[in-house]
Design a protein around this motif. Structure first.
Motif, PDB file in Angstrom:
ATOM      1  N   MET A  30      53.574  70.648  19.369  1.00  0.00           N
ATOM      2  CA  MET A  30      53.085  69.374  19.887  1.00  0.00           C
ATOM      3  C   MET A  30      53.961  68.220  19.416  1.00  0.00           C
ATOM      4  O   MET A  30      54.273  67.301  20.176  1.00  0.00           O
ATOM      5  CB  MET A  30      51.629  69.169  19.481  1.00  0.00           C
ATOM      6  CG  MET A  30      50.668  70.144  20.155  1.00  0.00           C
ATOM      7  SD  MET A  30      48.974  70.032  19.524  1.00  0.00           S
ATOM      8  CE  MET A  30      48.360  68.643  20.457  1.00  0.00           C
ATOM      9  N   LEU A  31      54.384  68.256  18.139  1.00  0.00           N
ATOM     10  CA  LEU A  31      55.270  67.216  17.628  1.00  0.00           C
ATOM     11  C   LEU A  31      56.603  67.221  18.355  1.00  0.00           C
ATOM     12  O   LEU A  31      57.184  66.161  18.620  1.00  0.00           O
ATOM     13  CB  LEU A  31      55.497  67.410  16.122  1.00  0.00           C
ATOM     14  CG  LEU A  31      54.385  66.921  15.194  1.00  0.00           C
ATOM     15  CD1 LEU A  31      54.610  67.432  13.781  1.00  0.00           C
ATOM     16  CD2 LEU A  31      54.295  65.398  15.205  1.00  0.00           C
ATOM     17  N   SER A  32      57.090  68.405  18.695  1.00  0.00           N
ATOM     18  CA  SER A  32      58.393  68.503  19.365  1.00  0.00           C
ATOM     19  C   SER A  32      58.360  67.871  20.748  1.00  0.00           C
ATOM     20  O   SER A  32      59.400  67.464  21.280  1.00  0.00           O
ATOM     21  CB  SER A  32      58.836  69.965  19.453  1.00  0.00           C
ATOM     22  OG  SER A  32      58.006  70.695  20.332  1.00  0.00           O
ATOM     23  N   SER A  33      57.166  67.750  21.338  1.00  0.00           N
ATOM     24  CA  SER A  33      57.047  67.149  22.674  1.00  0.00           C
ATOM     25  C   SER A  33      57.527  65.701  22.683  1.00  0.00           C
ATOM     26  O   SER A  33      58.006  65.194  23.699  1.00  0.00           O
ATOM     27  CB  SER A  33      55.592  67.201  23.154  1.00  0.00           C
ATOM     28  OG  SER A  33      55.137  68.524  23.259  1.00  0.00           O
ATOM     29  N   THR A 199      45.825  56.389  12.621  1.00  0.00           N
ATOM     30  CA  THR A 199      46.639  57.328  13.406  1.00  0.00           C
ATOM     31  C   THR A 199      45.844  57.853  14.598  1.00  0.00           C
ATOM     32  O   THR A 199      44.615  57.725  14.651  1.00  0.00           O
ATOM     33  CB  THR A 199      47.105  58.520  12.544  1.00  0.00           C
ATOM     34  OG1 THR A 199      45.957  59.189  11.997  1.00  0.00           O
ATOM     35  CG2 THR A 199      48.014  58.058  11.420  1.00  0.00           C
ATOM     36  N   LEU A 200      46.561  58.471  15.529  1.00  0.00           N
ATOM     37  CA  LEU A 200      45.950  58.958  16.760  1.00  0.00           C
ATOM     38  C   LEU A 200      46.287  60.434  16.984  1.00  0.00           C
ATOM     39  O   LEU A 200      47.429  60.854  16.786  1.00  0.00           O
ATOM     40  CB  LEU A 200      46.435  58.143  17.957  1.00  0.00           C
ATOM     41  CG  LEU A 200      46.098  56.646  17.930  1.00  0.00           C
ATOM     42  CD1 LEU A 200      46.811  55.924  19.059  1.00  0.00           C
ATOM     43  CD2 LEU A 200      44.595  56.429  18.020  1.00  0.00           C
ATOM     44  N   LEU A 201      45.282  61.185  17.404  1.00  0.00           N
ATOM     45  CA  LEU A 201      45.455  62.589  17.756  1.00  0.00           C
ATOM     46  C   LEU A 201      45.145  62.773  19.236  1.00  0.00           C
ATOM     47  O   LEU A 201      44.108  62.309  19.719  1.00  0.00           O
ATOM     48  CB  LEU A 201      44.510  63.473  16.932  1.00  0.00           C
ATOM     49  CG  LEU A 201      44.573  63.361  15.408  1.00  0.00           C
ATOM     50  CD1 LEU A 201      43.552  64.294  14.778  1.00  0.00           C
ATOM     51  CD2 LEU A 201      45.969  63.675  14.900  1.00  0.00           C
ATOM     52  N   TYR A 202      46.055  63.417  19.955  1.00  0.00           N
ATOM     53  CA  TYR A 202      45.844  63.739  21.360  1.00  0.00           C
ATOM     54  C   TYR A 202      46.857  64.807  21.729  1.00  0.00           C
ATOM     55  O   TYR A 202      47.682  65.220  20.896  1.00  0.00           O
ATOM     56  CB  TYR A 202      45.974  62.493  22.250  1.00  0.00           C
ATOM     57  CG  TYR A 202      47.322  61.799  22.210  1.00  0.00           C
ATOM     58  CD1 TYR A 202      48.381  62.236  23.014  1.00  0.00           C
ATOM     59  CD2 TYR A 202      47.542  60.694  21.385  1.00  0.00           C
ATOM     60  CE1 TYR A 202      49.616  61.607  22.987  1.00  0.00           C
ATOM     61  CE2 TYR A 202      48.772  60.059  21.353  1.00  0.00           C
ATOM     62  CZ  TYR A 202      49.811  60.522  22.154  1.00  0.00           C
ATOM     63  OH  TYR A 202      51.032  59.898  22.126  1.00  0.00           O
ATOM     64  N   ASN A 203      46.827  65.255  22.961  1.00  0.00           N
ATOM     65  CA  ASN A 203      47.792  66.251  23.414  1.00  0.00           C
ATOM     66  C   ASN A 203      49.044  65.535  23.920  1.00  0.00           C
ATOM     67  O   ASN A 203      49.050  64.967  25.012  1.00  0.00           O
ATOM     68  CB  ASN A 203      47.185  67.108  24.533  1.00  0.00           C
ATOM     69  CG  ASN A 203      48.135  68.201  24.993  1.00  0.00           C
ATOM     70  OD1 ASN A 203      49.296  68.260  24.578  1.00  0.00           O
ATOM     71  ND2 ASN A 203      47.658  69.087  25.853  1.00  0.00           N
ATOM     72  N   LEU A 250      41.049  61.867  22.700  1.00  0.00           N
ATOM     73  CA  LEU A 250      41.802  60.968  21.825  1.00  0.00           C
ATOM     74  C   LEU A 250      40.948  60.723  20.585  1.00  0.00           C
ATOM     75  O   LEU A 250      39.835  60.219  20.674  1.00  0.00           O
ATOM     76  CB  LEU A 250      42.101  59.642  22.522  1.00  0.00           C
ATOM     77  CG  LEU A 250      42.850  58.595  21.688  1.00  0.00           C
ATOM     78  CD1 LEU A 250      44.249  59.084  21.322  1.00  0.00           C
ATOM     79  CD2 LEU A 250      42.933  57.267  22.435  1.00  0.00           C
ATOM     80  N   THR A 251      41.482  61.114  19.443  1.00  0.00           N
ATOM     81  CA  THR A 251      40.785  60.927  18.178  1.00  0.00           C
ATOM     82  C   THR A 251      41.554  59.926  17.334  1.00  0.00           C
ATOM     83  O   THR A 251      42.775  60.011  17.202  1.00  0.00           O
ATOM     84  CB  THR A 251      40.673  62.265  17.405  1.00  0.00           C
ATOM     85  OG1 THR A 251      39.970  63.203  18.214  1.00  0.00           O
ATOM     86  CG2 THR A 251      39.938  62.073  16.084  1.00  0.00           C
TER      87      THR A 251
END
Length: 262
Positions: A30-33, A199-203, A250-251
Protein backbone atom coordinates in the motif's frame (compact mmCIF):
# COMPACT_ATOMS: atom_id res chain seq x y z
CA UNK A 1 -5.57 -35.23 23.91
CA UNK A 2 -2.33 -33.56 24.94
CA UNK A 3 -0.92 -34.06 21.42
CA UNK A 4 -4.14 -32.66 19.94
CA UNK A 5 -3.88 -29.56 22.10
CA UNK A 6 -0.26 -29.05 21.09
CA UNK A 7 -1.23 -29.42 17.42
CA UNK A 8 -3.88 -26.71 17.66
CA UNK A 9 -1.47 -24.38 19.46
CA UNK A 10 1.07 -24.83 16.68
CA UNK A 11 -1.57 -24.27 13.99
CA UNK A 12 -2.78 -21.16 15.80
CA UNK A 13 0.75 -19.80 16.07
CA UNK A 14 1.43 -20.42 12.37
CA UNK A 15 -1.83 -18.71 11.40
CA UNK A 16 -1.01 -15.69 13.57
CA UNK A 17 2.48 -15.41 12.07
CA UNK A 18 1.07 -15.77 8.55
CA UNK A 19 -1.53 -13.07 9.23
CA UNK A 20 1.15 -10.75 10.63
CA UNK A 21 3.39 -11.36 7.61
CA UNK A 22 0.48 -10.75 5.23
CA UNK A 23 -0.45 -7.56 7.05
CA UNK A 24 3.14 -6.28 6.87
CA UNK A 25 3.43 -7.17 3.19
CA UNK A 26 0.06 -5.59 2.49
CA UNK A 27 1.06 -2.33 4.24
CA UNK A 28 4.35 -2.30 2.30
CA UNK A 29 2.42 -2.79 -0.95
CA UNK A 30 0.00 0.00 0.00
CA UNK A 31 2.86 2.39 0.80
CA UNK A 32 4.48 1.62 -2.55
CA UNK A 33 1.32 2.85 -4.30
CA UNK A 34 2.25 6.43 -3.36
CA UNK A 35 6.03 6.06 -2.92
CA UNK A 36 6.89 8.00 -6.06
CA UNK A 37 4.23 10.67 -5.70
CA UNK A 38 5.91 14.07 -5.48
CA UNK A 39 4.30 17.28 -4.23
CA UNK A 40 6.48 20.18 -5.30
CA UNK A 41 6.38 23.34 -3.21
CA UNK A 42 5.05 25.20 -6.23
CA UNK A 43 2.00 22.94 -6.37
CA UNK A 44 0.90 24.09 -2.93
CA UNK A 45 1.42 27.73 -3.88
CA UNK A 46 -0.76 27.17 -6.95
CA UNK A 47 -3.52 25.64 -4.85
CA UNK A 48 -3.58 28.71 -2.61
CA UNK A 49 -3.51 31.10 -5.56
CA UNK A 50 -6.41 29.25 -7.20
CA UNK A 51 -8.33 28.84 -3.90
CA UNK A 52 -8.22 25.05 -4.19
CA UNK A 53 -7.95 24.71 -0.43
CA UNK A 54 -10.54 22.11 0.52
CA UNK A 55 -8.07 20.97 3.20
CA UNK A 56 -8.55 24.23 5.14
CA UNK A 57 -10.96 23.95 8.07
CA UNK A 58 -12.90 27.06 9.16
CA UNK A 59 -13.20 25.81 12.74
CA UNK A 60 -10.74 24.58 15.35
CA UNK A 61 -9.87 20.96 14.62
CA UNK A 62 -11.87 18.55 16.78
CA UNK A 63 -8.83 16.36 17.48
CA UNK A 64 -6.93 19.36 18.85
CA UNK A 65 -9.90 20.47 20.95
CA UNK A 66 -10.27 16.97 22.38
CA UNK A 67 -6.61 16.54 23.32
CA UNK A 68 -5.23 20.03 23.92
CA UNK A 69 -5.07 19.42 27.69
CA UNK A 70 -2.78 16.43 27.13
CA UNK A 71 -0.56 18.55 24.90
CA UNK A 72 -0.39 21.55 27.21
CA UNK A 73 -0.08 19.26 30.27
CA UNK A 74 -0.67 22.00 32.82
CA UNK A 75 1.95 24.34 31.36
CA UNK A 76 1.42 28.04 30.61
CA UNK A 77 2.83 30.06 27.73
CA UNK A 78 3.73 27.00 25.68
CA UNK A 79 5.56 27.57 22.37
CA UNK A 80 3.57 25.76 19.67
CA UNK A 81 4.97 24.88 16.26
CA UNK A 82 2.68 24.51 13.23
CA UNK A 83 4.43 22.92 10.22
CA UNK A 84 2.74 23.81 6.91
CA UNK A 85 0.34 25.98 8.88
CA UNK A 86 -1.74 27.49 6.07
CA UNK A 87 -4.22 29.87 7.70
CA UNK A 88 -5.34 27.43 10.41
CA UNK A 89 -7.68 29.08 12.92
CA UNK A 90 -6.17 26.73 15.51
CA UNK A 91 -3.24 29.16 15.75
CA UNK A 92 -5.32 32.07 17.02
CA UNK A 93 -7.29 29.73 19.31
CA UNK A 94 -4.08 28.70 21.06
CA UNK A 95 -2.67 32.23 21.09
CA UNK A 96 -5.90 33.46 22.72
CA UNK A 97 -5.16 31.01 25.55
CA UNK A 98 -1.82 32.73 26.15
CA UNK A 99 0.42 30.36 24.20
CA UNK A 100 2.83 31.51 21.49
CA UNK A 101 2.70 30.15 17.96
CA UNK A 102 5.32 29.75 15.25
CA UNK A 103 4.21 28.48 11.86
CA UNK A 104 5.90 27.73 8.56
CA UNK A 105 4.02 28.12 5.29
CA UNK A 106 5.16 28.51 1.68
CA UNK A 107 2.17 30.60 0.57
CA UNK A 108 2.33 34.32 1.28
CA UNK A 109 -1.38 34.50 0.42
CA UNK A 110 -2.26 32.00 3.15
CA UNK A 111 -0.27 33.91 5.77
CA UNK A 112 -1.76 37.28 4.90
CA UNK A 113 -5.26 35.80 4.82
CA UNK A 114 -4.73 34.38 8.30
CA UNK A 115 -4.02 37.79 9.79
CA UNK A 116 -6.65 39.61 7.73
CA UNK A 117 -9.44 37.11 8.41
CA UNK A 118 -8.71 37.26 12.14
CA UNK A 119 -8.62 41.08 12.12
CA UNK A 120 -5.00 41.16 13.23
CA UNK A 121 -2.30 43.58 12.19
CA UNK A 122 1.19 42.34 11.47
CA UNK A 123 4.72 43.33 10.53
CA UNK A 124 7.02 41.80 7.93
CA UNK A 125 10.73 41.11 8.36
CA UNK A 126 13.39 39.34 6.34
CA UNK A 127 14.80 36.14 7.83
CA UNK A 128 18.61 36.49 7.87
CA UNK A 129 19.26 32.74 7.88
CA UNK A 130 17.01 31.94 4.90
CA UNK A 131 17.56 33.92 1.68
CA UNK A 132 14.28 35.25 0.31
CA UNK A 133 12.24 34.21 3.35
CA UNK A 134 10.04 36.51 5.42
CA UNK A 135 8.53 36.28 8.89
CA UNK A 136 5.14 37.85 9.58
CA UNK A 137 4.62 38.80 13.22
CA UNK A 138 1.21 39.50 14.72
CA UNK A 139 0.83 42.73 16.69
CA UNK A 140 -2.04 41.62 18.96
CA UNK A 141 -1.01 38.02 19.60
CA UNK A 142 2.30 36.18 19.90
CA UNK A 143 2.14 34.58 16.45
CA UNK A 144 5.06 34.46 14.01
CA UNK A 145 4.60 32.86 10.60
CA UNK A 146 7.60 32.13 8.41
CA UNK A 147 7.10 32.16 4.66
CA UNK A 148 9.64 29.65 3.40
CA UNK A 149 10.24 26.04 2.42
CA UNK A 150 9.77 23.96 5.56
CA UNK A 151 13.06 22.13 4.96
CA UNK A 152 14.92 25.46 5.11
CA UNK A 153 13.58 26.07 8.63
CA UNK A 154 15.58 24.88 11.65
CA UNK A 155 16.03 25.28 15.39
CA UNK A 156 18.78 27.79 14.58
CA UNK A 157 16.08 29.98 12.99
CA UNK A 158 13.10 29.40 15.29
CA UNK A 159 14.42 27.65 18.40
CA UNK A 160 12.80 24.57 19.91
CA UNK A 161 9.19 24.05 20.92
CA UNK A 162 7.18 22.76 23.84
CA UNK A 163 4.38 21.53 21.58
CA UNK A 164 3.74 20.71 17.93
CA UNK A 165 0.38 20.36 16.18
CA UNK A 166 0.83 18.44 12.94
CA UNK A 167 -2.42 18.34 11.03
CA UNK A 168 -2.05 18.25 7.26
CA UNK A 169 1.76 18.35 7.26
CA UNK A 170 3.27 14.85 7.45
CA UNK A 171 0.33 13.68 5.32
CA UNK A 172 1.02 16.44 2.76
CA UNK A 173 4.75 16.19 2.08
CA UNK A 174 6.10 13.88 -0.61
CA UNK A 175 6.29 10.33 0.83
CA UNK A 176 9.99 10.08 -0.11
CA UNK A 177 10.75 13.01 2.22
CA UNK A 178 9.23 11.51 5.38
CA UNK A 179 12.51 10.47 7.02
CA UNK A 180 13.98 13.93 6.42
CA UNK A 181 10.76 15.45 7.76
CA UNK A 182 10.79 13.34 10.94
CA UNK A 183 14.43 14.26 11.59
CA UNK A 184 13.54 17.95 11.28
CA UNK A 185 10.57 17.66 13.63
CA UNK A 186 12.61 15.78 16.25
CA UNK A 187 15.31 18.48 16.06
CA UNK A 188 12.65 21.10 16.85
CA UNK A 189 11.36 19.28 19.94
CA UNK A 190 12.41 20.64 23.33
CA UNK A 191 12.93 18.03 26.06
CA UNK A 192 9.36 18.52 27.35
CA UNK A 193 7.77 18.78 23.87
CA UNK A 194 4.43 17.11 23.32
CA UNK A 195 3.81 16.49 19.63
CA UNK A 196 0.25 15.86 18.44
CA UNK A 197 0.28 14.11 15.06
CA UNK A 198 -2.79 13.58 12.89
CA UNK A 199 -2.61 10.79 10.26
CA UNK A 200 -4.96 9.17 7.77
CA UNK A 201 -5.57 5.54 6.86
CA UNK A 202 -7.26 4.56 3.59
CA UNK A 203 -6.64 2.41 0.54
CA UNK A 204 -3.99 4.35 -1.46
CA UNK A 205 -4.69 2.23 -4.52
CA UNK A 206 -7.99 4.11 -4.77
CA UNK A 207 -6.60 7.64 -4.30
CA UNK A 208 -3.11 8.98 -5.06
CA UNK A 209 -3.15 11.81 -2.50
CA UNK A 210 -2.54 14.27 -1.01
CA UNK A 211 -3.35 13.88 1.80
CA UNK A 212 -1.25 10.73 1.80
CA UNK A 213 -1.73 7.39 3.53
CA UNK A 214 0.46 7.12 6.67
CA UNK A 215 0.00 3.84 8.59
CA UNK A 216 0.73 3.56 12.31
CA UNK A 217 3.65 1.25 11.54
CA UNK A 218 5.38 4.03 9.62
CA UNK A 219 4.77 6.52 12.43
CA UNK A 220 6.65 4.11 14.69
CA UNK A 221 9.44 3.55 12.16
CA UNK A 222 9.90 7.32 11.74
CA UNK A 223 9.78 8.34 15.40
CA UNK A 224 10.01 5.18 17.50
CA UNK A 225 13.78 5.12 18.02
CA UNK A 226 13.79 8.58 19.64
CA UNK A 227 10.25 8.93 20.93
CA UNK A 228 7.44 7.31 22.85
CA UNK A 229 4.24 7.14 20.80
CA UNK A 230 0.68 6.86 22.11
CA UNK A 231 -2.39 6.47 19.92
CA UNK A 232 -4.92 8.80 21.54
CA UNK A 233 -7.91 8.44 19.24
CA UNK A 234 -9.06 6.75 16.05
CA UNK A 235 -12.22 7.90 14.28
CA UNK A 236 -14.15 7.24 11.09
CA UNK A 237 -13.47 10.32 8.95
CA UNK A 238 -15.24 9.36 5.71
CA UNK A 239 -17.28 12.25 4.30
CA UNK A 240 -19.07 13.01 1.04
CA UNK A 241 -15.96 14.93 -0.07
CA UNK A 242 -13.62 12.00 0.56
CA UNK A 243 -16.07 9.52 -0.97
CA UNK A 244 -15.72 11.58 -4.13
CA UNK A 245 -12.01 10.73 -4.09
CA UNK A 246 -13.10 7.12 -4.60
CA UNK A 247 -12.48 6.02 -1.02
CA UNK A 248 -14.59 3.38 0.70
CA UNK A 249 -13.13 4.01 4.17
CA UNK A 250 -11.06 6.72 5.85
CA UNK A 251 -9.74 6.51 9.39
CA UNK A 252 -8.19 9.48 11.16
CA UNK A 253 -5.70 8.73 13.93
CA UNK A 254 -4.15 11.14 16.39
CA UNK A 255 -0.90 10.27 18.17
CA UNK A 256 0.88 11.88 21.12
CA UNK A 257 4.66 11.77 20.61
CA UNK A 258 7.21 12.63 23.30
CA UNK A 259 10.98 12.33 23.44
CA UNK A 260 12.28 9.31 25.33
CA UNK A 261 13.76 10.25 28.68
CA UNK A 262 16.53 7.65 28.64
Amino acid sequence: MRDSGFFFKVVGLVLCQTAASWSKANKTSMLSSQANRVMAVGEWEERWQEDRIGFHQPNVHKMLEAHVDKVVAGRTGVRFFFPLCGKAVDMKWLADMGHSVVGVEISEKAIKQFFEENNMTYSEEAVPGIPGAKVYKGSERNISLYQCDLFNFSSAIGGQFGAIWDRGSLVAISPKDREKYAALIISLMAKDCRYLLDTLLYNPELYSGPPFFVPDEQVHSLYGSSCDIELLQSVDALTDRTRNWGLDFLTENVHLITLKTS
